[in-house]
Design a protein around this motif. Structure first.
Motif, short mmCIF file in Angstrom:
data_model
loop_
_atom_site.label_atom_id
_atom_site.label_comp_id
_atom_site.label_asym_id
_atom_site.label_seq_id
_atom_site.Cartn_x
_atom_site.Cartn_y
_atom_site.Cartn_z
N PRO A 120 5.47 2.57 4.95
CA PRO A 120 4.07 2.78 4.56
C PRO A 120 3.10 2.28 5.62
O PRO A 120 3.35 1.28 6.29
N GLU A 125 0.08 3.98 0.16
CA GLU A 125 1.45 4.40 0.51
C GLU A 125 2.46 3.29 0.16
O GLU A 125 3.58 3.59 -0.27
N SER A 128 3.03 3.30 -3.59
CA SER A 128 3.86 4.45 -3.95
C SER A 128 5.32 4.22 -3.58
O SER A 128 6.24 4.51 -4.36
#
Length: 370
Positions: A120, A125, A128
């Motif tokens: 990420p 990000e 997630s």
């Protein structure tokens, strides 16, 4: 570095009174007791920045070293960005031996690949990625005792606010009460939900080893972790990978270990000999490849360093540079202690609003918000 000292000064006995413990927490407690008792060590290691200037210089406890810098030619080989952080009113107060990076995200490449997770680069990000890992039954984040939680906090503040607003926290131009800081603290609260439940009982090495062993995907820790990984015989880009912590690509959040000369040092001449080794090319080239850091000097032989540290050298010379909270650059000891107290209370009660209120109060009490 002690070996280099012994070879050059065989007639001087070196008494190593180092105190173990992450981030120097235990060492500073012992040092404070000795200083209060009028029994200073000749020299000690302190972090460049406000830990030195706002604590020991303000307390009249260390000597200026300008004459030593002139005699050794260090002003020609030390980074211009570093000298102001170890100076006050034109006097230079310490000899930096290295540069460490704080904002490093360590990860297990196999764990990420097996779960289809990319490294990420933003906070979203990262969330997630950790959601994906958690759903697959993988521990997303390895975390240790409280000082490592402060280390994580400073990287989330940086990744959420950006370099300019992060710097503003420490010079008074970013309001600790602002919605932007609240967003950063909310992000921090969310990051903690992905961490191991036994973090309070783990050292930073324990947490880092979870990643190496494949028992966790990510760990946020300074690049001394890379020295530890290599001690364990692990291979870069195979057993471990690295990236800037989410949101901080292109920013180098740094700290620097440095040595000082005590006021009233009982062996000032011998201590000065030690400082000469600490600032020397030979001393720094012996020390840093093992420590997992890069030289404070700009003329060290790059080929002595592994692939990670070579990348850190490149980033140090090209990135935006900001300072670390946990490791003494941006806040004096009293302000940092108040932040640490607020963090401890937050970890216990989970109240983000109360945490922010306490951080506002800490800046008003010991920081630039007075």
């Amino acid at each position: 570095m002690i070996g280099v000292f012994g070879a050059q000064y065989p007639d001087i006995e070196f008494v190593n009174a180092a105190v173990a413990g992450g981030a120097g927490t235990n060492a500073r407690a012992v040092l404070a007791t000795r200083l209060q008792a009028g029994d200073p060590p000749d020299s000690w290691q302190g972090h460049a920045g406000q830990e030195l200037i706002g604590t020991y210089v303000a307390g009249g406890q260390i000597e200026p070293l300008n004459d030593l810098y002139e005699a050794e030619g260090w002003l020609d080989v030390m980074p211009e960005t570093l000298i102001p952080l170890i100076s006050n009113d034109g006097s230079i107060y310490s000899v930096p031996v290295n540069i460490h990076r704080a904002n490093v995200l360590w990860y297990n490449p196999t764990v990420l690949a097996d779960n289809g997770v990319e490294v990420p680069t933003t906070m979203d990000e990262w969330f997630s990625a950790m959601d994906t890992l958690q759903a697959a039954g993988v521990q997303p984040l390895a975390l240790g005792e409280q000082w490592t939680k402060m280390h994580l906090l400073e990287t989330v503040l940086l990744g959420t606010l950006g370099a300019d607003a992060y710097n503003g926290l420490w010079d008074g131009t970013t309001d600790w009460a602002s919605p932007e800081v609240k967003t950063a603290l909310d992000n921090y609260a969310k990051v903690l939900t992905y961490a191991n439940s036994d973090s309070s009982s783990l050292s930073w090495q324990d947490a880092a080893q979870l990643v190496i062993n494949g028992d966790a995907a990510f760990n946020v820790m300074g690049d001394w972790a890379e020295g530890y990984f290599r001690e364990l015989g692990k291979a870069p880009n195979t057993d471990y990978g690295w990236a800037a912590t989410p949101g901080s690509d292109g920013v180098f959040q740094f700290l620097s270990d440095s040595f000082v000369l005590a006021v009233g040092a009982p062996d000032a001449e011998a201590a000065t000999a030690w400082l000469k080794i600490a600032g020397s090319k030979e001393g720094q080239e012996a020390f840093n490849p093992v420590k997992g850091s890069i030289c404070a000097r700009t003329d060290c032989d790059k080929s002595l360093f592994g692939i990670y540290l070579q990348s850190a050298m490149d980033d140090w010379s090209s990135n935006i540079v900001v300072g670390s909270l946990t490791h003494g650059v941006v806040a004096n000891d009293s302000w940092k202690t108040e932040i640490d107290t607020a963090l401890g209370l937050y970890i216990a009660d989970g109240n983000v609003e109360g945490f922010q209120t306490a951080l506002v109060a800490a800046c008003a009490s010991s920081g630039p918000c007075k």
